[in-house]
Design an enzyme around this catalytic site. Structure first.
Site, PDB file in Angstrom:
ATOM      1  N   ASP A   1      17.795 -65.143 104.478  1.00  0.00           N
ATOM      2  CA  ASP A   1      18.232 -63.992 104.110  1.00  0.00           C
ATOM      3  C   ASP A   1      19.244 -64.942 103.815  1.00  0.00           C
ATOM      4  OD1 ASP A   1      16.010 -63.079 105.097  1.00  0.00           O
ATOM      5  OD2 ASP A   1      16.810 -62.588 107.048  1.00  0.00           O
ATOM      6  N   ARG A   2      20.510 -64.151 102.700  1.00  0.00           N
ATOM      7  CA  ARG A   2      21.356 -64.185 102.701  1.00  0.00           C
ATOM      8  C   ARG A   2      22.860 -64.557 104.026  1.00  0.00           C
ATOM      9  NH1 ARG A   2      25.717 -59.467 100.391  1.00  0.00           N
ATOM     10  NH2 ARG A   2      27.404 -60.834  99.821  1.00  0.00           N
TER      11      ARG A   2
END
Length: 313
Positions: free
Chosen positions: A146-147
């Site tokens: 995930d970012r």
């Protein structure tokens, strides 16, 4: 059952960025008479850009041939094109190499940097930054973080052996260990195996747990004593996902009543733009272990980053 390998794109990368692929829907879903009509209906905000691409021959079919403006709609077909890059804020390119050979690259991704182009972040992604800085257009991610999640990220350097690495993930032969700083809940009863069914669709930002066959398994254990600060009482957790559903760790920890610190999505979605880069999501892909499918070497790759256990300085 293994996934079918996607057909190669008929357009080359442009400055480290893959072309966009749009798959036209099947006959039961597609009602447009032309490819142009379908694209304009689906992407109305991009109408001027699409019109320019049709005029310049920039939209191509599976054979790499330009799609004319009046090309009939073909259910199930695909078209490719390079879209204009969005205006992006500069994100950290701090991607130290943890391991590399001619087949594999492992880097230590920072918080806040997407793994691959997505939404408003294209050039500002780990993949494109690495392709550009290393001049390696063949780099391809073997998994995604995930970012907001930092830590060990693996990329393939050789298309010919990429499938062998991906098979390790599909066969669950890659051991992943994460570290999280999350809310402390006395009496939670750890360690434990959390099992549920997680689904994620395009209708919302959150993944969610629903009734049905289990598709997500996560081992959770507390890794140290609880510690208080002005915002609450927290603990450090070691988390080992046995499957790889979208947002799996974040969903499972929130479901236990111990959401990851600074999580903008779980248990509640925070307003857009409220994220503070000085208060990143406290989730770290600490360690990945696997047997190299080409050399047979056992690799244990570990992040050198650290999560915060107090207020930012």
């Amino acid at each position: 059952m293994r996934r079918r390998r996607p057909a190669p794109a008929p357009l080359p990368l442009r400055d480290g960025v893959d072309p966009v692929r749009v798959r036209l829907p099947g006959a039961a879903e597609g009602t447009a008479e032309t490819v142009r009509g379908y694209l304009l209906d689906r992407f109305p905000a991009s109408a001027p850009e699409l019109e320019e691409l049709f005029a310049s021959g920039g939209i191509v079919d599976e054979a790499g041939l330009a799609v004319p403006r009046d090309a009939p709609f073909r259910p199930g077909a695909s078209v490719w094109y390079h879209r204009a890059l969005p205006v992006e804020p500069e994100l950290s390119g701090d991607l130290p190499v943890l391991f590399e050979d001619e087949w594999l690259l492992a880097v230590d991704k920072p918080h806040g940097l997407p793994t691959t182009p997505r939404g408003g972040f294209v050039a500002q992604s780990a993949l494109v930054k690495l392709r550009r800085s290393r001049r390696e257009d063949r780099l391809s991610p073997l998994h995604r973080l995930d970012r907001g999640t930092a830590g060990v990220l693996l990329l393939s350097r050789d298309p010919g052996t990429r499938g062998r690495f991906q098979s390790l993930f599909q066969e669950r032969a890659v051991v992943k260990e994460y570290e999280a700083v999350a809310a402390h809940r006395p009496g939670l009863g750890l360690p434990r195996l959390v099992e549920s069914r997680i689904v994620k669709d395009r209708t919302g930002l959150q993944a969610r747990e629903v009734p049905g066959p289990v598709n997500a398994r996560t081992v959770v254990e507390q890794a140290g004593p609880a510690f208080p600060d002005p915002e609450g009482t927290w603990a450090r957790y070691t988390v080992r996902p046995e499957t790889g559903r979208t947002h799996q760790i974040r969903v499972h920890l929130a479901g236990l009543g111990v959401p990851v610190r600074n999580d903008p999505l779980y248990p509640r979605v925070r307003p857009s733009g409220s994220e503070d880069p000085d208060r990143p999501l406290q989730l770290l892909a600490r360690r990945i272990a696997l047997v190299h499918p080409v050399t047979g070497e056992r690799l244990v790759l570990e992040s050198r980053r650290a999560l915060r256990t107090g207020d930012p300085a």
